[in-house]
Design a protein around this motif. Structure first.
Motif, PDB file in Angstrom:
ATOM      1  N   THR B  48       0.733  -1.133   0.240  1.00  0.00           N
ATOM      2  CA  THR B  48      -0.052  -0.062   0.271  1.00  0.00           C
ATOM      3  C   THR B  48       1.068   1.127  -0.441  1.00  0.00           C
ATOM      4  N   ALA B  49       0.372   2.425  -1.294  1.00  0.00           N
ATOM      5  CA  ALA B  49       1.383   4.033  -1.305  1.00  0.00           C
ATOM      6  C   ALA B  49       0.650   4.271  -0.082  1.00  0.00           C
ATOM      7  N   VAL B  50       2.039   5.067   0.665  1.00  0.00           N
ATOM      8  CA  VAL B  50       0.458   5.935   1.632  1.00  0.00           C
ATOM      9  C   VAL B  50       1.269   7.860   1.739  1.00  0.00           C
ATOM     10  N   LYS B  51       1.278   8.621   1.880  1.00  0.00           N
ATOM     11  CA  LYS B  51       1.066  10.302   2.078  1.00  0.00           C
ATOM     12  C   LYS B  51       1.419   9.623   3.544  1.00  0.00           C
ATOM     13  N   LYS B  52       2.123  11.056   3.958  1.00  0.00           N
ATOM     14  CA  LYS B  52       2.415  11.925   4.875  1.00  0.00           C
ATOM     15  C   LYS B  52       0.782  11.404   5.183  1.00  0.00           C
ATOM     16  N   GLY B  53       0.472  11.151   7.338  1.00  0.00           N
ATOM     17  CA  GLY B  53      -0.776  11.439   7.662  1.00  0.00           C
ATOM     18  C   GLY B  53      -2.221  10.926   7.242  1.00  0.00           C
ATOM     19  N   ASP B  54      -2.102   9.583   5.889  1.00  0.00           N
ATOM     20  CA  ASP B  54      -2.875   8.780   5.699  1.00  0.00           C
ATOM     21  C   ASP B  54      -2.509   7.494   6.614  1.00  0.00           C
ATOM     22  N   PRO B  55      -3.886   6.975   6.972  1.00  0.00           N
ATOM     23  CA  PRO B  55      -4.019   5.597   8.022  1.00  0.00           C
ATOM     24  C   PRO B  55      -3.428   5.201   7.570  1.00  0.00           C
ATOM     25  N   TYR B  69      -1.712   7.005  11.769  1.00  0.00           N
ATOM     26  CA  TYR B  69      -1.562   8.251  10.915  1.00  0.00           C
ATOM     27  C   TYR B  69       0.303   7.703  10.609  1.00  0.00           C
ATOM     28  N   SER B  70       0.114   8.088   8.995  1.00  0.00           N
ATOM     29  CA  SER B  70       1.744   7.513   8.644  1.00  0.00           C
ATOM     30  C   SER B  70       2.644   8.859   8.719  1.00  0.00           C
ATOM     31  N   PRO B  71       3.960   8.860   9.264  1.00  0.00           N
ATOM     32  CA  PRO B  71       4.281   9.932   9.595  1.00  0.00           C
ATOM     33  C   PRO B  71       4.991  10.667   8.696  1.00  0.00           C
ATOM     34  N   VAL B  72       5.376   9.336   7.074  1.00  0.00           N
ATOM     35  CA  VAL B  72       5.959   9.535   6.198  1.00  0.00           C
ATOM     36  C   VAL B  72       5.093   9.144   4.840  1.00  0.00           C
ATOM     37  N   SER B  73       5.615   9.964   4.055  1.00  0.00           N
ATOM     38  CA  SER B  73       5.075   9.060   2.572  1.00  0.00           C
ATOM     39  C   SER B  73       6.178   7.710   2.589  1.00  0.00           C
ATOM     40  N   GLY B  74       5.353   7.395   1.681  1.00  0.00           N
ATOM     41  CA  GLY B  74       6.389   5.871   1.655  1.00  0.00           C
ATOM     42  C   GLY B  74       5.501   4.859   0.621  1.00  0.00           C
ATOM     43  N   ALA B  75       5.852   3.538   0.781  1.00  0.00           N
ATOM     44  CA  ALA B  75       5.103   2.012   0.094  1.00  0.00           C
ATOM     45  C   ALA B  75       5.172   1.437   1.981  1.00  0.00           C
ATOM     46  N   ILE B  76       4.342   0.556   2.642  1.00  0.00           N
ATOM     47  CA  ILE B  76       4.347  -0.100   3.551  1.00  0.00           C
ATOM     48  C   ILE B  76       4.964  -1.314   2.604  1.00  0.00           C
ATOM     49  N   THR B  77       5.778  -1.845   3.098  1.00  0.00           N
ATOM     50  CA  THR B  77       6.760  -3.308   2.926  1.00  0.00           C
ATOM     51  C   THR B  77       6.395  -4.090   3.664  1.00  0.00           C
ATOM     52  N   GLU B  78       6.615  -3.605   5.105  1.00  0.00           N
ATOM     53  CA  GLU B  78       5.860  -5.246   5.526  1.00  0.00           C
ATOM     54  C   GLU B  78       4.805  -4.281   6.636  1.00  0.00           C
ATOM     55  N   ALA B  79       3.931  -5.316   7.130  1.00  0.00           N
ATOM     56  CA  ALA B  79       2.682  -5.388   8.329  1.00  0.00           C
ATOM     57  C   ALA B  79       3.452  -6.232   9.490  1.00  0.00           C
ATOM     58  N   ASN B  80       2.798  -6.001  10.352  1.00  0.00           N
ATOM     59  CA  ASN B  80       3.537  -6.769  11.837  1.00  0.00           C
ATOM     60  C   ASN B  80       2.114  -7.531  12.270  1.00  0.00           C
ATOM     61  N   ALA B  81       2.504  -8.988  11.430  1.00  0.00           N
ATOM     62  CA  ALA B  81       0.773  -9.529  11.598  1.00  0.00           C
ATOM     63  C   ALA B  81       1.333 -10.452  12.522  1.00  0.00           C
ATOM     64  N   ASP B  82       2.135 -10.018  13.518  1.00  0.00           N
ATOM     65  CA  ASP B  82       1.661 -11.209  15.358  1.00  0.00           C
ATOM     66  C   ASP B  82       1.216 -10.365  16.065  1.00  0.00           C
ATOM     67  N   LEU B  83       0.421  -8.813  15.097  1.00  0.00           N
ATOM     68  CA  LEU B  83      -0.748  -8.139  16.168  1.00  0.00           C
ATOM     69  C   LEU B  83      -2.355  -8.885  15.832  1.00  0.00           C
ATOM     70  N   GLU B  84      -2.044  -9.735  15.236  1.00  0.00           N
ATOM     71  CA  GLU B  84      -3.130 -10.313  14.754  1.00  0.00           C
ATOM     72  C   GLU B  84      -4.051 -11.365  15.811  1.00  0.00           C
ATOM     73  N   SER B  85      -2.667 -12.030  16.446  1.00  0.00           N
ATOM     74  CA  SER B  85      -2.869 -13.129  17.051  1.00  0.00           C
ATOM     75  C   SER B  85      -2.855 -12.285  18.309  1.00  0.00           C
ATOM     76  N   GLY B  86      -1.895 -11.164  18.399  1.00  0.00           N
ATOM     77  CA  GLY B  86      -1.370 -10.690  19.487  1.00  0.00           C
ATOM     78  C   GLY B  86      -1.143  -9.268  19.583  1.00  0.00           C
ATOM     79  N   PRO B  87      -2.927  -8.561  20.205  1.00  0.00           N
ATOM     80  CA  PRO B  87      -2.658  -7.179  20.375  1.00  0.00           C
ATOM     81  C   PRO B  87      -2.105  -6.854  21.411  1.00  0.00           C
ATOM     82  N   GLU B  88      -1.941  -7.329  22.111  1.00  0.00           N
ATOM     83  CA  GLU B  88      -1.648  -7.128  23.668  1.00  0.00           C
ATOM     84  C   GLU B  88      -0.568  -6.774  23.716  1.00  0.00           C
ATOM     85  N   LEU B  89       0.622  -6.999  22.482  1.00  0.00           N
ATOM     86  CA  LEU B  89       2.042  -6.835  22.043  1.00  0.00           C
ATOM     87  C   LEU B  89       2.153  -5.282  22.375  1.00  0.00           C
ATOM     88  N   VAL B  90       1.063  -4.688  21.621  1.00  0.00           N
ATOM     89  CA  VAL B  90       1.577  -3.015  21.424  1.00  0.00           C
ATOM     90  C   VAL B  90       1.440  -2.564  22.882  1.00  0.00           C
TER      91      VAL B  90
END
Lengths: 359, 129
Positions: B48-55, B69-90
């Motif tokens: 997903t391509a994101v601009k600074k300020g995009d969710p 919100y994305s602090p910067v512009s760019g492209a997402i290269t990886e999302a943390n899959a561990d948070l799907e089963s372990g949201p408490e890691l946050v």
């Protein structure tokens, strides 16, 4: 406004929020932990923001029988009932617990804090009998001690034997340190336990005594998830002045057989015409959490609206209450629209989980 | 409040760590504490391509939903899959295993415009007033 326990909440490091003008704890350690502590052990809630309206005098029974939906003359001393104040359209002004202190003479209504002034004004405006109606909310603190260990804690702290009290009954219990307690076997969690009315001055000491015996302080956050797991409605969300007890599947708390009460004609009329929507439980099968105002969809058509939603801390699933087309029966699959996603869900009769869990 | 040195911070309480091949993003200790128990994290997927300020995702506690919100512009290269089963890691490890996404191609100017640790601390103190 602050309850008599505000400083106790501060001492415990509670997260305080504004709840309809009251500075109330939303959580202390965390909603999940408090929720599970109540199901497994015992949770302690400050619910002193709730309103207490006393109705007394020889005309109180006739008056209450006309403004409330249940059979008041049948109540005996020590009995309590879940009932409604309805408007003439059958809409729910408030849901409340009625305490019969002295049959025919003295009653107490425990009402939602955010509705208290409105309830009181309504009751006074409809008082053609001339009953004495007093807002006594400042005279009471209210604690809810809920969960399977409540009885043991209560016995240790105030010497009261909970097994002597039937569900939906209360007792007056005199103590030296805390004065007279109104101990009511009731609650909003499904975990069992008591709700206690006492003087504001005595409340901090009793609160501390319960904590010392292992009760876990719980905020309004856990109170909300606990009631939602049981499918108990919240006034303002799931029931309002625009919904009737028949639509909300709360007909058990309405005595349509009695001579007359405000709202009865409207309910009979609605019954004749047929109920178009009803309040149901909804369990989410996909990952995601339904929230208030999310739309319910079936066959690309809007069939209802979520009125309360959260994550069940016990099952880990999204759960909700909402109004849907009354043709949709339990077991029907629908979608709940959460932001841009459609979550596969199923209509289910609450409770969503059992009220108590093994420690 | 834990505000590690060496990271960059936003006013919306995201942190940014510059790594080889991109910047890693999460929410700060202050943010996780404000939210309470995180029970659900939904992130935009890699590519997903994101601009600074995009969710770049949403974080839900029992009571509330917050966008990240994305602090910067760019492209997402990886999302943390561990948070799907372990949201408490946050809650448990917001600067470590509770990270959210990695974004590649962010302009250096955008990163340098973010607050450093002392500036973020001062910002929080000012917000508390």
């Amino acid at each position: 406004m602050r309850t008599p326990l505000f400083h106790e909440h501060e001492k415990l490091g509670a997260r305080i929020v504004d709840f309809h003008g009251w500075d109330m704890p939303v959580w202390y350690s965390g909603i999940k932990e408090e929720h599970l502590a109540t199901r497994r052990h015992a949770g302690l809630f400050d619910v002193s923001h709730m309103g207490e309206i006393v109705v007394k005098g020889p005309l109180s029974e006739a008056y209450l029988d006309r403004v409330l939906t249940r059979n008041i003359p049948a109540m005996k001393d020590g009995g309590i009932l879940y009932t409604f104040l309805l408007n003439e359209r059958g809409g729910i002004i408030d849901d409340l617990i009625l305490y019969c202190m002295v049959q025919g003479e003295r009653y107490m209504l425990c009402v939602n804090s955010s509705n208290k002034d409105k309830d009181h004004a309504w009751m006074v405006s409809r008082n053609s009998e001339g009953a004495v109606i007093e807002d006594k909310s400042d005279s009471y603190a209210m604690l809810a001690l809920q969960g399977p260990f409540s009885g043991a804690i209560l016995k240790t702290c105030v010497g009261f034997e909970l097994s002597t009290l039937r569900s939906f009954h209360f007792a007056l219990h005199k103590t030296i340190p805390y004065g007279e307690l109104v101990i009511s076997r009731s609650g909003y969690t499904g975990a069992g336990g008591v709700e206690i009315f006492l003087s504001p001055e005595a409340a901090p000491a009793l609160w501390q005594s319960f904590l010392d015996q292992g009760a876990v302080p719980c905020g309004l956050g856990a109170r909300d998830t606990l009631r939602l797991e049981m499918g108990y409605p919240l006034h303002g969300n799931d029931i309002t002045e625009s919904t009737t007890p028949l639509e909300a599947e709360l007909a058990f708390a309405v005595d349509l057989g009695k001579a007359d009460f405000i709202g009865k004609d409207a309910l009979l009329d609605q019954q004749r015409r047929g109920i178009a929507r009803r309040l149901v439980g909804i369990e989410v099968l996909d990952r995601g959490i339904p929230r208030e105002h999310c739309r319910c969809i079936k066959d690309a058509r809007e069939v209802g609206m979520v009125t309360s939603g959260s994550l069940s801390p016990v099952s880990g699933k999204g759960i909700a209450l909402g109004y849907v087309d009354s043709q949709l029966k339990e077991g029907t699959e629908i979608f709940i629209e959460v932001r841009e996603k459609h979550l596969r869900s199923v209509i289910r009769k609450p409770p969503f989980v059992s009220g108590t869990l093994q420690a | 409040m834990d505000i590690p040195e060496g990271l960059r911070y936003t006013r919306d309480h995201e942190w940014v760590r510059v790594e080889d091949g991109g910047v890693r993003i999460g929410i700060t200790d202050y943010a996780q504490h404000e939210l309470g128990d995180v029970v659900f994290v939904d992130l935009k997927s890699a590519g997903t391509a994101v601009k600074k300020g995009d969710p770049v995702g949403t974080v839900e506690s029992v009571k509330a939903v917050s966008d990240v919100y994305s602090p910067v512009s760019g492209a997402i290269t990886e999302a943390n899959a561990d948070l799907e089963s372990g949201p408490e890691l946050v809650n448990q490890d917001c600067y470590g295993r509770g990270w959210m996404v990695i974004i590649a191609g962010a302009p250096v100017m955008e990163i340098e415009a973010l607050m450093d640790a002392p500036a973020y601390r001062a910002y929080l103190e000012q917000e508390a007033k």
